[in-house]
Design a protein around this motif. Sequence first.
Motif, PDB file in Angstrom:
ATOM      1  N   GLN A  93     -10.605   0.267  -3.932  1.00  0.00           N
ATOM      2  CA  GLN A  93     -10.336  -0.982  -3.219  1.00  0.00           C
ATOM      3  C   GLN A  93     -11.437  -2.019  -3.443  1.00  0.00           C
ATOM      4  OE1 GLN A  93      -8.576   2.081   0.079  1.00  0.00           O
ATOM      5  NE2 GLN A  93     -10.036   0.550   0.780  1.00  0.00           N
ATOM      6  N   THR A  94     -11.034  -3.294  -3.394  1.00  0.00           N
ATOM      7  CA  THR A  94     -11.985  -4.378  -3.629  1.00  0.00           C
ATOM      8  C   THR A  94     -11.817  -5.518  -2.627  1.00  0.00           C
ATOM      9  OG1 THR A  94     -10.457  -5.390  -5.224  1.00  0.00           O
ATOM     10  CG2 THR A  94     -12.137  -3.884  -6.105  1.00  0.00           C
ATOM     11  N   HIS A  95     -11.194  -5.266  -1.477  1.00  0.00           N
ATOM     12  CA  HIS A  95     -10.916  -6.307  -0.479  1.00  0.00           C
ATOM     13  C   HIS A  95     -10.006  -7.387  -1.053  1.00  0.00           C
ATOM     14  CE1 HIS A  95     -13.687  -4.834   2.648  1.00  0.00           C
ATOM     15  NE2 HIS A  95     -14.461  -4.471   1.623  1.00  0.00           N
ATOM     16  N   SER A  96      -9.103  -6.964  -1.927  1.00  0.00           N
ATOM     17  CA  SER A  96      -8.151  -7.896  -2.525  1.00  0.00           C
ATOM     18  C   SER A  96      -6.885  -7.969  -1.673  1.00  0.00           C
ATOM     19  CB  SER A  96      -7.780  -7.413  -3.932  1.00  0.00           C
ATOM     20  OG  SER A  96      -6.926  -6.271  -3.847  1.00  0.00           O
ATOM     21  N   ALA A  97      -5.913  -8.721  -2.165  1.00  0.00           N
ATOM     22  CA  ALA A  97      -4.590  -8.746  -1.542  1.00  0.00           C
ATOM     23  C   ALA A  97      -3.557  -8.198  -2.516  1.00  0.00           C
ATOM     24  CB  ALA A  97      -4.219 -10.158  -1.111  1.00  0.00           C
ATOM     25  N   GLU A  98      -3.999  -7.295  -3.397  1.00  0.00           N
ATOM     26  CA  GLU A  98      -3.119  -6.718  -4.405  1.00  0.00           C
ATOM     27  C   GLU A  98      -2.356  -5.514  -3.842  1.00  0.00           C
ATOM     28  OE1 GLU A  98      -2.508  -7.945  -7.487  1.00  0.00           O
ATOM     29  OE2 GLU A  98      -3.726  -9.634  -6.774  1.00  0.00           O
ATOM     30  N   VAL A  99      -1.058  -5.505  -4.096  1.00  0.00           N
ATOM     31  CA  VAL A  99      -0.172  -4.443  -3.622  1.00  0.00           C
ATOM     32  C   VAL A  99       0.450  -3.758  -4.833  1.00  0.00           C
ATOM     33  CG1 VAL A  99       1.836  -3.883  -2.192  1.00  0.00           C
ATOM     34  CG2 VAL A  99       0.347  -5.816  -1.561  1.00  0.00           C
ATOM     35  N   LEU A 100       0.494  -2.437  -4.822  1.00  0.00           N
ATOM     36  CA  LEU A 100       1.056  -1.683  -5.946  1.00  0.00           C
ATOM     37  C   LEU A 100       2.175  -0.772  -5.458  1.00  0.00           C
ATOM     38  CD1 LEU A 100       0.852  -0.761  -8.968  1.00  0.00           C
ATOM     39  CD2 LEU A 100      -0.686   1.049  -8.160  1.00  0.00           C
ATOM     40  N   VAL A 101       3.322  -0.831  -6.133  1.00  0.00           N
ATOM     41  CA  VAL A 101       4.409   0.116  -5.874  1.00  0.00           C
ATOM     42  C   VAL A 101       4.138   1.362  -6.719  1.00  0.00           C
ATOM     43  CG1 VAL A 101       6.878   0.555  -6.010  1.00  0.00           C
ATOM     44  CG2 VAL A 101       6.052  -1.726  -5.368  1.00  0.00           C
ATOM     45  N   ALA A 106      -1.915  -0.160   3.897  1.00  0.00           N
ATOM     46  CA  ALA A 106      -2.733  -1.292   3.471  1.00  0.00           C
ATOM     47  C   ALA A 106      -4.126  -1.207   4.072  1.00  0.00           C
ATOM     48  CB  ALA A 106      -2.074  -2.609   3.884  1.00  0.00           C
ATOM     49  N   HIS A 107      -5.117  -1.627   3.285  1.00  0.00           N
ATOM     50  CA  HIS A 107      -6.506  -1.742   3.729  1.00  0.00           C
ATOM     51  C   HIS A 107      -6.762  -3.213   4.036  1.00  0.00           C
ATOM     52  CE1 HIS A 107     -10.593  -2.954   2.037  1.00  0.00           C
ATOM     53  NE2 HIS A 107     -10.909  -2.342   3.168  1.00  0.00           N
ATOM     54  N   ALA A 108      -7.040  -3.522   5.303  1.00  0.00           N
ATOM     55  CA  ALA A 108      -7.201  -4.915   5.719  1.00  0.00           C
ATOM     56  C   ALA A 108      -8.573  -5.139   6.342  1.00  0.00           C
ATOM     57  CB  ALA A 108      -6.105  -5.315   6.704  1.00  0.00           C
TER      58      ALA A 108
END
Length: 246
Positions: A69-77, A124-126
Amino acid sequence: MTQFIHPLLSEGRCRSFFTSRGTCDVADPYAGFSICPYTGDSSDKVSRCMADLASAIGVDEGDVFVPVQTHSAEVLVVDRLSARRPEGVDALVTAAPGLVIGVSTADCVPVVMADPVAGIVAVAHAGWRGAVAGIVEKTLLTMLGLGASIKDVRAAFGPCICAECFEVGDEVAALFPESSVRRRPVWERPHVDLAGYIRGELLKAGMAPGNISAPGPCTMHHPSRYFSARVAGVKSGRMFTFAYLK
């Protein structure tokens, strides 16, 4: 293993859990159960914990997805052809039975969402960066794109920092609505209710209030039970909040 793995959300074929440290020496930032491979923990210990986790929930280790994780808003299926350690991704979604998807946290908010009718789960990591960038809403939209229904989606939060503890600078507080910011005369700086903000975003997205569980325990209040980067530093272990379809 039951002392390390705790149920979070269970309905239909959807299952989700979070891990805790277990009994440990809080002075050691890595002491306790952790499968996070990229924050400086011993690779041997991480491997042992991963083997224990897979055994406890009855899956192969190769079916457990742990994003870097990089504190992004990227989502992967995720499906069976996906990389097991996707980089630069902070949320995973799957409709494939038997694949365990999860995120690593130590104060940030781990959010599990599940549609037990359609058979779709997401985690999700928020942190504050991901939250204001819309990571949770983007994860929900990805689920809906796969066939989830907003009326059937449930959401639950794993252990995370509470508003009482989450002190931020004025520049960070300015990114949030004033309803999510807490100020007291005895505090030098503002605080943010991160889990409360995320709950509000889910409500704005159309989720029913009754489908959103209350926030998990505060990591900073209980550093002997949960990893807290604000207590132990960024170089420390992580909890793993995960979900899968039976």
